[in-house]
Design a protein around this motif. Sequence first.
Motif, mmCIF file in Angstrom:
data_model
loop_
_atom_site.group_PDB
_atom_site.id
_atom_site.type_symbol
_atom_site.label_atom_id
_atom_site.label_comp_id
_atom_site.label_asym_id
_atom_site.label_seq_id
_atom_site.Cartn_x
_atom_site.Cartn_y
_atom_site.Cartn_z
ATOM 1 N N ALA A 162 -9.977 100.054 -17.767
ATOM 2 C CA ALA A 162 -9.434 99.548 -16.590
ATOM 3 C C ALA A 162 -10.140 99.586 -15.367
ATOM 4 N N GLN A 163 -9.963 98.407 -14.490
ATOM 5 C CA GLN A 163 -10.606 98.430 -13.262
ATOM 6 C C GLN A 163 -10.478 99.598 -12.471
ATOM 7 N N ASP A 164 -9.376 100.045 -12.431
ATOM 8 C CA ASP A 164 -9.165 101.293 -11.424
ATOM 9 C C ASP A 164 -9.780 102.609 -12.108
ATOM 10 N N ALA A 165 -9.757 102.671 -13.276
ATOM 11 C CA ALA A 165 -10.492 103.729 -14.077
ATOM 12 C C ALA A 165 -12.073 103.749 -13.840
ATOM 13 N N TYR A 166 -12.614 102.532 -13.781
ATOM 14 C CA TYR A 166 -13.806 102.473 -13.536
ATOM 15 C C TYR A 166 -14.292 102.727 -12.132
ATOM 16 N N ALA A 167 -13.570 101.930 -11.359
ATOM 17 C CA ALA A 167 -13.805 102.329 -9.770
ATOM 18 C C ALA A 167 -13.656 103.735 -9.592
ATOM 19 N N SER A 168 -12.651 104.626 -10.083
ATOM 20 C CA SER A 168 -12.537 106.070 -9.803
ATOM 21 C C SER A 168 -13.959 106.836 -10.076
ATOM 22 N N ARG A 169 -14.376 106.445 -11.483
ATOM 23 C CA ARG A 169 -15.535 107.134 -11.727
ATOM 24 C C ARG A 169 -16.681 106.611 -11.034
ATOM 25 N N PHE A 170 -17.086 105.380 -10.696
ATOM 26 C CA PHE A 170 -18.064 105.061 -9.969
ATOM 27 C C PHE A 170 -18.105 105.696 -8.387
ATOM 28 N N ASP A 171 -16.825 105.738 -7.766
ATOM 29 C CA ASP A 171 -16.701 106.458 -6.600
ATOM 30 C C ASP A 171 -16.806 107.516 -6.552
ATOM 31 N N LEU A 172 -16.406 108.558 -7.639
ATOM 32 C CA LEU A 172 -16.858 109.932 -7.980
ATOM 33 C C LEU A 172 -18.552 110.196 -8.013
ATOM 34 N N LEU A 173 -19.014 109.371 -8.787
ATOM 35 C CA LEU A 173 -20.366 109.476 -8.849
ATOM 36 C C LEU A 173 -21.329 109.306 -7.401
ATOM 37 N N ARG A 174 -20.362 108.101 -6.798
ATOM 38 C CA ARG A 174 -21.409 107.733 -5.578
ATOM 39 C C ARG A 174 -21.206 108.948 -4.483
ATOM 40 N N THR A 175 -19.926 109.600 -4.490
ATOM 41 C CA THR A 175 -19.435 110.577 -3.696
ATOM 42 C C THR A 175 -20.503 111.952 -3.715
ATOM 43 N N ILE A 176 -20.665 112.057 -4.968
ATOM 44 C CA ILE A 176 -21.601 113.294 -5.475
ATOM 45 C C ILE A 176 -23.063 112.912 -5.008
ATOM 46 N N ASN A 177 -23.476 111.880 -5.047
ATOM 47 C CA ASN A 177 -24.844 111.213 -4.490
ATOM 48 C C ASN A 177 -24.813 111.558 -2.898
ATOM 49 N N ALA A 178 -23.997 110.928 -2.277
ATOM 50 C CA ALA A 178 -23.772 110.782 -0.905
ATOM 51 C C ALA A 178 -23.858 112.352 -0.464
ATOM 52 N N SER A 179 -22.948 113.126 -1.013
ATOM 53 C CA SER A 179 -22.854 114.604 -0.536
ATOM 54 C C SER A 179 -24.279 115.189 -0.652
ATOM 55 N N THR A 180 -25.100 115.008 -1.836
ATOM 56 C CA THR A 180 -26.312 115.827 -2.074
ATOM 57 C C THR A 180 -27.184 115.347 -1.153
ATOM 58 N N VAL A 181 -27.225 114.099 -0.826
ATOM 59 C CA VAL A 181 -28.415 113.408 0.153
ATOM 60 C C VAL A 181 -27.957 113.918 1.405
ATOM 61 N N PHE A 182 -26.826 113.932 1.915
ATOM 62 C CA PHE A 182 -26.557 114.455 2.959
ATOM 63 C C PHE A 182 -26.850 115.751 3.397
ATOM 64 N N ASN A 183 -26.815 116.550 2.368
ATOM 65 C CA ASN A 183 -27.485 118.138 2.529
ATOM 66 C C ASN A 183 -29.027 118.118 2.041
ATOM 67 N N GLY A 184 -29.650 116.973 2.096
ATOM 68 C CA GLY A 184 -30.985 116.672 2.232
ATOM 69 C C GLY A 184 -31.686 116.934 0.719
ATOM 70 N N LEU A 185 -30.947 117.011 -0.327
ATOM 71 C CA LEU A 185 -31.089 117.093 -1.739
ATOM 72 C C LEU A 185 -31.162 115.747 -2.517
ATOM 73 N N PRO A 186 -31.793 115.579 -3.484
ATOM 74 C CA PRO A 186 -32.033 114.332 -4.095
ATOM 75 C C PRO A 186 -30.615 113.964 -4.667
ATOM 76 N N PRO A 187 -30.401 112.551 -4.946
ATOM 77 C CA PRO A 187 -28.823 112.272 -5.554
ATOM 78 C C PRO A 187 -29.194 112.777 -7.160
ATOM 79 N N THR A 188 -27.898 112.654 -7.691
ATOM 80 C CA THR A 188 -27.631 113.285 -8.810
ATOM 81 C C THR A 188 -27.802 112.093 -9.993
#
Length: 203
Positions: A58-84
């Motif tokens: 479902a669209q909301d399930a896909y969006a939730s997974r995408f947002d989770l992965l993008r948030t993890i990437n943003a968090s690691t990059v913010f802390n000076g680390l490579p995206p995951t």
Amino acid sequence: MTLTADTDLQLLFDPSMIPDSVKSSIPDDLHIRPLASTDLTRGLFTVLSVLSPSPTPAQDAYASRFDLLRTINASTVFNGLPPTYLTLVILTKADDKIVATGSVIMERKFLRGLSLVGHIEDIAVDKAVQGKKLGFRIVTALTEISESLGAYKTILDCSVDNIPFYVKCGFKEKEREMAKYKEVTQPASTQPAASQPVATPNL
């Protein structure tokens, strides 16, 4: 529908990380970029089904997974680390449809001085365009991204039949893969008849 510009999309990671050498090698009628928040409607799961059963969520399930992965990437990059999580797609410019995809996941280890390892996963190419070296270009891009982020090695699992392809991509056979699939027990009311055995994963 023609190709949507990268600047009009919410992407999983910075597209500048894709090597210029790979971008320039993509045929003129195709485009390579990171996975987007709206790629559910561009045939992503149809392409993934080439590898393994991949029902469209479902669209909301896909969006939730995408947002989770993008948030993890943003968090690691913010802390000076490579995206995951780094997933690439190749699309047709004429109708904005995905025809190939692949991912590399960056594992942060304790050994080798807190090193990084890139795990390449889910390389899939639509059957209609197989033989055009799109898989080769996806693997090449993911490997170069992994190395540019500091991975001391980039690894993957594949079938015996696909070994020659990955050798062409610069990989070599090493050790053996092991897997254990979780056993799923169906409720008694939905158990298939004895003449219709439950399908098991290809190992």
